[in-house]
Design an enzyme around this catalytic site. Sequence first.
Site, PDB file in Angstrom:
ATOM      1  N   SER A 198      -2.314  35.507 -13.321  1.00  0.00           N
ATOM      2  CA  SER A 198      -1.734  35.508 -11.974  1.00  0.00           C
ATOM      3  C   SER A 198      -2.824  35.444 -10.918  1.00  0.00           C
ATOM      4  O   SER A 198      -3.964  35.847 -11.152  1.00  0.00           O
ATOM      5  CB  SER A 198      -0.896  36.774 -11.770  1.00  0.00           C
ATOM      6  OG  SER A 198      -0.527  36.933 -10.417  1.00  0.00           O
ATOM      7  N   TYR A 211      -0.684  46.223 -12.459  1.00  0.00           N
ATOM      8  CA  TYR A 211      -0.395  44.851 -12.860  1.00  0.00           C
ATOM      9  C   TYR A 211      -1.592  43.936 -12.566  1.00  0.00           C
ATOM     10  O   TYR A 211      -2.004  43.140 -13.419  1.00  0.00           O
ATOM     11  CB  TYR A 211       0.840  44.369 -12.116  1.00  0.00           C
ATOM     12  CG  TYR A 211       1.240  42.941 -12.386  1.00  0.00           C
ATOM     13  CD1 TYR A 211       1.970  42.594 -13.526  1.00  0.00           C
ATOM     14  CD2 TYR A 211       0.926  41.924 -11.482  1.00  0.00           C
ATOM     15  CE1 TYR A 211       2.355  41.286 -13.758  1.00  0.00           C
ATOM     16  CE2 TYR A 211       1.308  40.611 -11.709  1.00  0.00           C
ATOM     17  CZ  TYR A 211       2.025  40.296 -12.847  1.00  0.00           C
ATOM     18  OH  TYR A 211       2.407  38.991 -13.069  1.00  0.00           O
TER      19      TYR A 211
END
Length: 244
Positions: A198, A211
């Site tokens: 990401s 995360y």
Amino acid sequence: MAEQDVHTNKTDQLKFQDPTTRYPSISPPKQDQPEPGLDADMVPKADIGEFSYRGTGRLEGRKALITGGDSGIGAATAIAFSREGADVAISYLPDEEPDAKNVARIINESGRKAVTLPGDLTDASFCSDVVNQAVEQLGGLDILVNNAGKQIAVEGLDDLPDDQLEQTFQVNILAMFRTTRAALKHLQPGSTIINTTSIVAYQPSPALIDYSSTKAAINNFTKNMATQLAEKGIRVNGDCLNNG
């Protein structure tokens, strides 16, 4: 006009269209679901390529395992792979069975074999079992997509409980180590490993500290594995999301 025709006309990737009017302008209603949530209950439904993706046979005869393949990017990947000619196994949490059945239906209707493998990737033994089951039911393995992930926003570090911290690392990065290690026993030269990462690995979000940290770890893991496996003829790549 039938629902399928509406979707096809708006999103068919091979149809020449005006990009300024290709998609409708919508304001989705505010909605919330308890974890893990279901695509089936989303309003509007996610576009996972059922009516839009047309393959060209680039994966004919391949056999793929996709973790988190029941919804979102995982589901779209599973459908795209099947349209390209691959048989596909998907892993998912047991609570996500309705979504998994829908993806399996689309794969089968695309003329390919679908294998559904429910389980929890926080369980180290399942990480090995899911690979072995995929190999057994598909008759081999050529592609591993490490896509499953856990993401929950919090206000700050003080609001991040230990159980969420541990589960995020278990699912997002430790499971990736374990499934990859199990898959290496079966992958031959020409095989591929794809890890979902990401943009937050480079531009961390304050609300996604756990995360974001796992995505940075995934980048490092991907680079290491690419170096290790290059001499064996196995490609390792990272697929970077732009929306975190």
